[in-house]
Write an enzyme that holds these catalytic residues in place. Structure first.
Site, PDB file in Angstrom:
ATOM      1  N   ASN A 198      -2.261   4.070  -6.075  1.00 14.34           N
ATOM      2  CA  ASN A 198      -2.142   3.166  -4.934  1.00 14.34           C
ATOM      3  C   ASN A 198      -3.066   1.990  -5.211  1.00 14.34           C
ATOM      4  O   ASN A 198      -4.202   2.174  -5.619  1.00 14.34           O
ATOM      5  CB  ASN A 198      -2.558   3.883  -3.650  1.00 14.34           C
ATOM      6  N   MET A 211       0.826  -1.197   0.000  1.00 15.59           N
ATOM      7  CA  MET A 211       0.000   0.000   0.000  1.00 15.59           C
ATOM      8  C   MET A 211       0.868   1.259   0.000  1.00 15.59           C
ATOM      9  O   MET A 211       1.609   1.515   0.935  1.00 15.59           O
ATOM     10  CB  MET A 211      -0.882   0.031   1.255  1.00 15.59           C
ATOM     11  N   CYS A 212       0.754   2.018  -1.035  1.00 12.10           N
ATOM     12  CA  CYS A 212       1.426   3.304  -1.084  1.00 12.10           C
ATOM     13  C   CYS A 212       0.509   4.346  -0.437  1.00 12.10           C
ATOM     14  O   CYS A 212      -0.624   4.071  -0.073  1.00 12.10           O
ATOM     15  CB  CYS A 212       1.712   3.698  -2.529  1.00 12.10           C
ATOM     16  N   ARG A 213       1.017   5.544  -0.295  1.00 12.70           N
ATOM     17  CA  ARG A 213       0.211   6.665   0.146  1.00 12.70           C
ATOM     18  C   ARG A 213       0.474   7.837  -0.775  1.00 12.70           C
ATOM     19  O   ARG A 213       1.595   8.001  -1.242  1.00 12.70           O
ATOM     20  CB  ARG A 213       0.611   7.105   1.569  1.00 12.70           C
TER      21      ARG A 213
END
Lengths: 269, 269, 269, 269
Positions: free
Chosen positions: A112, A1-3
């Site tokens: 994301n 999970m990116c932000r």
């Protein structure tokens, strides 16, 4: 999970959103450790619009929190529209070419989520890209490929339609390959004028997406709120396509493979 | 808080201790996220002894988990004695010169912990370093400085005495500067023959130190156990100086400013 | 123009060939400045065979001359067979994925030269790669693609035949695309047992390739001699395929699109 | 020998001076290969003045020519006053902390040349730095140290006097240490208002320094002209202290250890 976080509004220093000690993307990324969420230490990037039609782009493979260049740039550069991303690799290599945002011409894009089973359909999807766009491909991520498919589907003329058609291509390819994993995405992209975002999944678990008014006359779209007490973050419902301009925010249903539905106005900034 | 692991024993591939998917230093570093402990993404390093009296040294500022070079090197290199470190900066810059282990001549050194209030006594301590060692200083960490002080105090002839005298210099400087913060350290160092380690603090919170037999005929010293179920990790008590050779492990009281006391044998490997 | 050196023989430290102050690949790279040849500052790499069937791989995007890790690794690691490369980009991005050598399974590969007009046939050539090899592609260079084509053509069973057929595919694609620019290459590759090299061009300007006995019981293949006075460097003629083992060096005509001709023995090591 | 360029005038994009394909600092750096001068591939940096009193700072250890971030930043950022530097190490490590320009508060500083025998007087000079400035020291170069000495000597109140006194300290320390090597320097520095430069040596070989009007209403100071045919480059004589504002360029004798002499006006921009 990116932000990620995207901003549109009066010119602000990038640091107000990206690197400030509290309530910024980087601060959140640090704080997130306490919240048992993964670290986003696999690179970062910023695309900002300024004096030219095309965005400036700064990406590197260090953790964002330890890069003095990022801190100085964000302290110095002001912009009315920018995208910032911290990456947590879901398997791909940590290289600059795999860092978000991606940029082409006036467009910038960040993402994301992931195309489930991407490795099984990567080649099929790459083969479907037009020659001139194929040559732009620098990395190996599903995100960059999705961006190229959106460009091919006519991002300039019809941002939502292009995004829906590109997503539909990925969904179809996954179906045809018998992939069970879902496609989940929260993406933001811009042509330097409007700021668009998608929240979508083929199952019930679309990654979160929020918006709030920040820094006075500006508005953010974020993958997660920076804080609990600060701005009044409004969640965007799943299967939404958001378009922000200086005048308004509109949210329409995001329906890959179908025609865009009637629009619904959320807030006026 | 950094994390480290040191190994002495029959030749093993570095990957068995450093990068293996389970029960290695890197795996722990990832897993540690669940355990609410900080990420160690501010660089890493490995010093290993092989065909030469002095160690090989590989350090970089990327997170260890995303460096394909580290993975390949650890998969390829075998050693009977090595030190490995992942760094979580407590404020200093992320640069190769600040990454552990440090090496000089036959010696390698790595450290977890900190000299409280270091910025107030850094200059005083640096001024106390002999000219020839001063020229070796490449970075700005308390760890490197402690290593240089230990070299100056006679590491070659009397490892424990040198470590105690160097630590005493830091303790004294902190006292004279009226610093309240404690000095806390868990360090490992080697001359390519024996492996030494310190667990010490001027207050009641010495960073942890464990040892266990691993990989058959080898033994590790680690800042934290890699796992709960695996080897039978024995904690080392605070204020200890450990010396490991192929024949034995000895633990003596570590008493900066006093004379070394009688030794106590822990285990025979 | 990149430069490279490959070694086969008694175990030597990599530094003897790669990083020694005089008469090494790096020294040559520096010295080359005086000789009006381009700098090779766009990354470097080393692949070496040791305790495992597959090679170790260390690549980075810094200039080789300023990387302390490379210096330490080459000082510490001994090998009987290794490939080393310094890169001068002919246009592609400076990324680790674009640095030579490339490795897959037991094989390593490095290259100097270029497929003229590659950007016009890149897609066609990539489309011709088998699915399982396609997934291995990490970068965007003609070199990596040539390596994958060679693997596809059966490098394990017939190294020369595979190299000829892969080269023939590139030549044919260039002809069909109406490309005037020549294909020129000097490549070295190994399976950990024999060391192979190609000198070839579709015009009269094949990049140079030399061999010499070095370090006592060893032999190098290099893109250029390290020095004028040192070993007795023998030029390899254009359109040659070299195979070195501990016992002998053979040079055969390299004829893409034709059958291998009778072999001719050059020297016995 | 490093190379640098400084600009003062109407706002221009950094790329016009730093990264444009012809007649820029980077282009020169490439072209310089033909001219038998060393490559400047050991890092680079840019300090620019914009919306804040203190400069933005972007430095990295890659060769400038291969950094896509630098290219994008220089294409996007406009400034009325900036310093740009490409580094050719004379021995020191390639690290960001050793890359020019250095910045503190409103001041930025960059340097070409060296303090001969610096390693013999480094410690003496560092010991002479005031405590608060000592804590700012991040790297190990003579350049950063000279900048700190200038700050200590009162750069804010008297730029030329501070530069002369700092240089005099270095000259004296070298004399007292019996060093035969000369001190040679061409430096530029700014407080965000005026742009200052020094050309000086204790022997007859002061590094070159030129100025020219560029980009319409702007003026450059450079360590070497970008081209032969372009702007009308005027050499600055040795032992000069240059001060550029929007209104005028003044050149005074630079006399470390003596009082500033009467000023001489060169050109009005």
């Amino acid at each position: 999970m990116c932000r990620w976080a995207a901003y549109l509004g009066d010119e602000v220093f990038l640091e107000d959103i990206v690197t400030a000690p509290c309530h910024s993307l980087i601060a959140q990324s640090h704080h997130a450790l306490e919240a048992k969420t993964p670290t986003n230490g696999d690179g970062f990037g910023v695309a900002w619009y300024g004096a030219r039609p095309e965005p400036g782009l700064y990406r590197d493979i260090l953790p964002a929190w330890s890069d003095p260049n990022l801190k100085s740039l964000c302290r110095q550069i002001r912009s009315r529209l920018f995208l910032a991303h911290v990456r947590a690799s879901t398997g791909g290599a940590t290289s600059r070419a795999n860092c978000h945002p991606f940029a082409f011409g006036r467009w910038s894009f960040m993402h994301n989520g992931q195309i489930g089973g991407f490795e099984k359909i990567r080649r099929r999807l790459e083969a479907s890209i037009a020659d001139d766009l194929y040559d732009l491909m620098e990395g190996t991520t599903d995100s960059e490929l999705l961006f190229l498919m959106m460009l091919q589907e006519g991002l300039d003329e019809d941002p939502q339609g292009a995004a829906e058609r590109a997503t539909a291509r990925a969904v179809l390819a996954a179906q045809e390959a018998g992939i069970q994993s879902a496609i989940r995405l929260t993406a933001a992209f811009s042509d330097g004028e409007a700021l668009h975002a998608i929240r979508y999944a083929t199952d019930a678990f679309a990654p979160t997406l929020y918006t709030a008014q920040v820094c006075g006359a500006g508005r953010c779209l974020v993958s997660e709120p920076f804080d609990r007490e600060g701005p009044n973050w409004q969640p965007i419902p799943p299967a939404s396509f958001v378009t922000m301009t200086r005048e308004r925010v509109t949210i329409r249903p995001f329906q890959p493979g179908t025609q865009p539905a009637a629009e619904r106005e959320l807030v006026a900034s």
